[in-house]
Design a protein around this motif. Structure first.
Motif, short mmCIF file in Angstrom:
data_model
loop_
_atom_site.label_atom_id
_atom_site.label_comp_id
_atom_site.label_asym_id
_atom_site.label_seq_id
_atom_site.Cartn_x
_atom_site.Cartn_y
_atom_site.Cartn_z
N ARG A 174 41.27 43.04 38.48
CA ARG A 174 42.16 43.67 39.46
C ARG A 174 43.57 43.58 38.91
NH1 ARG A 174 41.87 41.83 45.65
NH2 ARG A 174 42.44 39.81 44.74
N GLY A 175 44.11 44.72 38.53
CA GLY A 175 45.42 44.75 37.91
C GLY A 175 46.49 45.29 38.83
N THR A 204 44.63 49.69 34.16
CA THR A 204 44.26 49.23 35.51
C THR A 204 44.88 50.16 36.54
OG1 THR A 204 46.18 47.75 35.60
CG2 THR A 204 44.13 46.85 34.73
N GLU A 211 38.00 46.41 40.27
CA GLU A 211 37.33 47.46 39.51
C GLU A 211 36.50 46.84 38.40
OE1 GLU A 211 40.03 49.94 37.15
OE2 GLU A 211 41.66 48.57 37.71
N LEU A 257 47.38 40.13 36.33
CA LEU A 257 46.04 40.60 36.08
C LEU A 257 45.07 39.51 36.53
CD1 LEU A 257 44.10 42.72 34.76
CD2 LEU A 257 44.24 41.32 32.68
#
Length: 285
Positions: A174-175, A204, A211, A257
């Motif tokens: 997950r960014g 991202t 994701e 991140l």
């Protein structure tokens, strides 16, 4: 005598560190005059304990080798479709990684690594600063990275990851919308470089949702210091040294991140061997 002891016991007796620094020395700074062997604790009891531990590791490695690849029976190894390499659920999991930034060359970027919410992920965060050090030599700055520690065998032998049974890297992240470079370091068979470095740009999407990203190994390209090399060739998947993530998009400001896990996938539907065009250096006419 001290130099001999340092060469034989140094890698075993020295303490590990969670920071990664290169051999770069800032212009004008003085080299360290203290001999490296003086930093080692020459203790007979400690040396005996280390020897016992290393022999135990050697015994386990021998046993795993006799069982099959990676300590798994051959039939299980051949049918393996997925494998989790790293997951982040405790401080021990974080200790398998090191972080670094342009601070080692005089830069001002900051990077930190900690467990995320409910200890269910690794949170890599910090601030990118592209201000170039005023040393008269450095031209570029502004990067932060996270890199897995090199796998070591008994008696400080260098080990490798064997990913030859898979064709894709699979991770859940997950960014914050910023691009990251995924780096794979290999020990090449035929190269004058210390390591071959393969890269892939991971974009991202940001936002509150996780994701899952699948990256075929055929998408990684060979580079050196950020420049694509002419002699492109696929990754040697049986001699992987380590994996890392780098941010250096030349945008000042905070970044983060989150990484849930990093694994391997054998996608039977993916048949591409290499995504980039390869050239012959001396083509025959």
């Amino acid at each position: 005598m001290h130099k001999l002891l340092h060469r034989s016991l140094g890698p075993l007796l020295s303490n590990s560190t969670s920071k990664l620094y290169s051999s770069y020395r800032r212009p004008g700074s003085q080299p360290e005059k203290k001999p490296s062997w003086q930093n080692i604790d020459f203790s007979f009891k400690k040396g005996f304990d280390v020897l016992k531990t290393q022999l135990s590791m050697l015994k386990k490695e021998t046993k795993d080798y006799l069982v099959g690849p990676g300590g798994h029976p051959l039939d299980q190894y051949l049918l393996e479709q997925t494998r989790v390499l790293w997951e982040f659920r405790s401080q021990e999991d974080l200790n398998k990684w090191v972080i670094s930034s342009d601070v080692e060359i005089g830069g001002k970027s900051e990077v930190y690594l900690k467990l995320g919410r409910n200890n269910q992920a690794a949170l890599l965060y910090g601030t990118l600063n592209t201000e170039v050090p005023r040393d008269g030599e450095t031209k570029y700055s502004g990067y932060c990275s996270m890199r897995a520690k090199l796998p070591m065998g008994s008696f400080a032998r260098k080990k490798y990851y064997d990913w030859s049974n898979f064709n894709s890297l699979y991770l859940r992240v997950r960014g914050d919308g910023r691009p990251w470079m995924v780096n794979i370091y290999t020990d090449p068979y035929f190269s004058h470089q210390k390591d071959d470095l393969y890269n892939y740009f991971m974009f991202t999407r940001g936002g509150p949702y996780w994701e899952e990203i699948k990256i075929p190994f055929s998408k990684f390209f060979l580079s050196s210091r950020g420049r694509v090399q002419d002699n492109q060739h696929p990754i040697w998947l049986d001699k992987i040294c380590t994996l890392g993530f780098t941010i250096g998009d030349k945008v000042d400001g905070p970044f983060q991140l989150e990484i849930d896990f990093i694994g391997l996938l054998n996608d039977r539907a993916h048949t591409e061997e290499f995504a980039y065009e390869m050239y012959e250096k001396n083509p025959r006419v």
